[in-house]
Design a protein around this motif. Structure first.
Motif, PDB file in Angstrom:
ATOM      1  N   TYR A 128     -13.478  -0.381  11.197  1.00 13.13           N
ATOM      2  CA  TYR A 128     -12.764  -0.293   9.429  1.00 13.13           C
ATOM      3  C   TYR A 128     -13.493   1.327   9.229  1.00 13.13           C
ATOM      4  CZ  TYR A 128     -12.101  -5.234  10.144  1.00 13.13           C
ATOM      5  OH  TYR A 128     -12.585  -6.795  10.397  1.00 13.13           O
ATOM      6  N   GLN A 129     -12.930   1.204   8.250  1.00 15.35           N
ATOM      7  CA  GLN A 129     -13.005   2.930   7.251  1.00 15.35           C
ATOM      8  C   GLN A 129     -14.604   2.106   6.729  1.00 15.35           C
ATOM      9  OE1 GLN A 129     -12.831   5.628   7.711  1.00 15.35           O
ATOM     10  NE2 GLN A 129     -10.658   5.037   9.366  1.00 15.35           N
ATOM     11  N   PRO A 130     -15.681   3.071   6.645  1.00 13.70           N
ATOM     12  CA  PRO A 130     -16.967   3.232   4.869  1.00 13.70           C
ATOM     13  C   PRO A 130     -16.539   2.139   3.895  1.00 13.70           C
ATOM     14  CG  PRO A 130     -17.253   5.088   6.511  1.00 13.70           C
ATOM     15  CD  PRO A 130     -15.698   4.341   6.670  1.00 13.70           C
ATOM     16  N   GLU A 131     -15.553   2.751   3.372  1.00 17.25           N
ATOM     17  CA  GLU A 131     -14.442   2.619   2.249  1.00 17.25           C
ATOM     18  C   GLU A 131     -14.503   1.036   1.875  1.00 17.25           C
ATOM     19  OE1 GLU A 131     -13.780   4.920   3.635  1.00 17.25           O
ATOM     20  OE2 GLU A 131     -14.767   6.379   3.123  1.00 17.25           O
ATOM     21  N   THR A 132     -14.068   0.601   2.979  1.00 22.24           N
ATOM     22  CA  THR A 132     -13.595  -1.408   3.233  1.00 22.24           C
ATOM     23  C   THR A 132     -15.185  -2.514   2.468  1.00 22.24           C
ATOM     24  OG1 THR A 132     -13.657  -1.557   5.029  1.00 22.24           O
ATOM     25  CG2 THR A 132     -11.837  -0.730   4.747  1.00 22.24           C
ATOM     26  N   LEU A 133     -15.618  -1.456   2.847  1.00 20.78           N
ATOM     27  CA  LEU A 133     -17.149  -2.400   2.929  1.00 20.78           C
ATOM     28  C   LEU A 133     -17.719  -1.863   1.341  1.00 20.78           C
ATOM     29  CD1 LEU A 133     -18.581  -2.606   6.442  1.00 20.78           C
ATOM     30  CD2 LEU A 133     -17.049  -4.145   5.606  1.00 20.78           C
ATOM     31  N   LEU A 134     -18.039  -0.986   1.367  1.00 19.65           N
ATOM     32  CA  LEU A 134     -18.879  -0.945   0.429  1.00 19.65           C
ATOM     33  C   LEU A 134     -18.642  -1.235  -0.936  1.00 19.65           C
ATOM     34  CD1 LEU A 134     -18.827   4.178   0.100  1.00 19.65           C
ATOM     35  CD2 LEU A 134     -20.551   1.408   0.142  1.00 19.65           C
TER      36      LEU A 134
END
Length: 445
Positions: A128-134
Motif C-alpha cells: 500500500y501507499q502511506p497516503e492510503t492509511l494516513l
C-alpha cells in the motif's frame, strides 16, 4: 553586524566590496526605481571577509515636489537563523532517510486511533501507499486486525507502557502475512501522552520455517518409531502366517479353507505394508545406487493406498517392462513421489468427490521418468512458474507450508534429475519426475 566600528570607516568602503559574489553594489537601487517598499534577502561581506545573510527592507523618501531624495530601510542579520533552518532541514532529512531505511514499518497513531505517520516500508510489506492509511482509524480499515487494535488500546490507555503481539495482515495482492507489532507510548516535549508508536515486522518466513522444523522433528520421531513398531508387528504376523498354513493342512472344509486363504492374504498384505514402512524410514544410504523405479512407485502407493481409496481415487498405474534401472536414493524418491501423489489427491478433492490418478513410466536416451497425472482443478497459468518456489502455496492456511514441492525440486537436483509441472490437455495437472539411468545395471523385468 559587519564588523566596522565607526561610521566613516564603513562609508570609506567601496559599495561593491560589500558584495561577496559580484562587484555590483547589493544594497543599491536603480534610478528608474519607483521607490516602493522592497524586501529581500541578500548576502554581504563582513570586514573579516566572511559572508553573512541579511534581510534587506528599504523604500524611497520623497520631497514636497515628489522627487526621491534618498532611500532608507533596515538591515537584519539572519545568518544564524538561516543556519538553524538549514540544520533543522538536514535533521528532518536525516530522520526521514533513517525511517525509510529502517527494516520495520513504523506507524504513529494518535489518541483518536488515527494514523498520523506511516513509513514508506508499508509499500514493501503490504503493497500500500502511506497516503492510503494516513488520517484513517485502525478499525475503519478493511481487513483490520483485532489484535493490532487491542494492542493500540492497551498502550494508549496506559494499561501497558510497552507491548507486542502477532497478527495476520492482508497484502494488497490478496495474500496473508504474519506480522509482529511492538508498541510504546509517545509523548510530546512537555511529557504529555499524544499517541502510540508501533513498529511492525513481517515474520511470515520465520513462522513457516518454525512450522517446517516442528514438522521435520515430528517426522524424525515417527521414523524412529516405525522401526520398532515394524519389528513388533512382524512377530505376530509371522505367527499368524505360520499357524494359518498349518491349519490349511488339517482343515478339509471348503468354507474354512477359503477363510484361511483370506486370512493369509491379508496377513501377507500387512507384512508387505510393514516392510514398506521400514523401507521408507530407513536412514539414507551413503550413496545412490541402481533402483527399480516401478518398485519404488509401488511401495509409495502401498503406503498411501488407504487415503486414495477413502477419497474414491482410482490409480491407473501402467508398468513399463524392460525399463532401465534409475540412479538414486529410494527413500528420498519415495518422499518425492508421496508428495506428488498427495498434491494430486488434494487437487482431485477440490474438483469433485473422486477421480483418477494416472501413472506412467518411460525412458529416453540417458534417463527414465515417471509421470503423475490427475483430473483435478489444474494449475492456474499465472502460478505455474511459482509452484516450486519455497513457501509458495495455493492451499488454504493450515493445509500446507509451501515447502513440499520446493523440497522435491531440491531432492531431484541432488539426483541430477528434475521434476516439472504442466497442465494436462484434458484438464488437471501432470508432474513428471526424471532420473538419470544407472550405469552397469541390467534392465527391469
Amino acid at each position: 553586524m559587519l564588523g566596522y566600528t565607526r561610521k566613516d570607516e564603513l562609508l570609506a568602503v567601496d559599495a561593491g566590496a560589500l558584495s561577496p559574489d559580484s562587484k555590483e553594489p547589493v544594497l543599491g537601487r536603480m534610478v528608474s526605481d519607483r521607490g516602493g517598499l522592497r524586501t529581500r534577502e541578500v548576502k554581504l561581506r563582513r570586514r573579516d571577509g566572511t559572508a553573512a545573510t541579511f534581510l534587506d527592507s528599504s523604500r524611497a523618501v520623497w520631497d514636497t515636489a515628489g522627487n526621491i531624495i534618498r532611500y532608507q530601510g533596515t538591515l537584519v542579520d539572519v545568518t544564524e537563523k538561516r543556519a538553524m533552518e538549514r540544520q533543522l532541514l538536514q535533521q528532518e532529512e536525516f530522520r526521514r532517510r533513517l525511517l525509510e531505511s529502517f527494516p520495520d514499518l513504523i506507524l504513529v497513531v494518535d489518541l483518536e486511533e488515527r494514523y498520523t505517520f506511516v513509513s514508506s516500508r508499508v509499500r514493501d510489506l503490504l503493497g500500500y501507499q502511506p497516503e492510503t492509511l494516513l488520517g484513517k482509524k485502525i478499525s475503519e480499515l478493511e481487513d483490520h486486525s483485532p489484535e493490532l487494535a487491542s494492542l493500540y488500546h492497551d498502550v494508549a490507555s496506559s494499561r501497558q507502557a510497552f507491548a507486542s503481539t502477532e497478527y495476520g495482515a492482508r497484502h494488497s495482492d490478496g495474500s496473508w502475512r504474519t506480522m509482529r507489532a511492538s508498541a510504546s507510548q509517545l509523548f510530546d516535549a512537555e511529557g504529555k501522552l499524544i499517541g502510540v508508536i508501533i513498529s511492525v515486522r513481517d515474520i511470515t518466513t520465520e513462522r513457516k520455517l518454525e512450522q517446517q522444523v516442528v514438522q521435520s522433528e515430528r517426522l524424525a520421531a515417527m521414523g524412529a518409531m516405525i522401526g520398532g513398531v515394524a519389528h513388533e508387528l512382524n512377530n505376530p504376523l509371522t505367527a499368524i502366517l505360520g499357524v494359518s498354513e498349518l491349519m490349511q493342512d488339517k482343515v478339509t472344509d471348503e468354507s474354512s479353507l477359503k477363510q484361511l486363504g483370506m486370512l493369509q492374504q491379508q496377513a501377507r498384505r500387512a507384512a508387505e505394508i510393514v516392510k514398506d514402512l521400514t523401507y521408507f524410514s530407513r536412514p539414507p544410504a551413503p550413496g545412490k545406487s541402481g533402483i527399480n523405479l516401478s518398485e519404488v512407485v509401488d511401495r509409495t502407493l502401498t503406503l498411501y493406498a488407504y487415503s486414495l481409496r477413502k477419497n474414491n481415487i482410482t490409480v491407473d498405474f501402467l508398468r513399463e517392462p524392460g525399463l532401465p534401472y534409475a540412479q538414486g536414493d529410494p527413500q528420498q524418491l519415495m518422499q518425492v513421489f508421496l508428495n506428488v501423489i498427495v498434491n494430486a489427491e488434494q487437487a482431485i478433492r477440490e474438483a469433485r468427490a473422486g477421480g483418477t490418478l494416472r501413472i506412467r513410466l518411460g525412458k529416453s536416451a540417458n534417463s527414465v521418468w515417471a509421470s503423475f497425472q490427475d483430473d483435478g482443478t489444474g494449475i492456474p497459468p499465472e502460478t505455474l512458474p511459482l509452484i516450486f518456489d519455497p513457501f509458495y502455496t495455493t492451499k488454504r492456511p493450515g493445509r500446507g507450508t509451501g515447502l513440499g514441492l520446493s523440497i522435491c525440486k531440491s531432492v531431484m537436483k541432488e539426483h541430477n534429475g528434475n521434476v516439472e509441472a504442466a497442465n494436462a490437455p484434458g484438464g488437471g495437472a501432470v508432474f513428471t519426475v526424471t532420473l538419470p539411468t544407472a550405469t552397469g545395471v541390467s534392465g527391469q523385468g
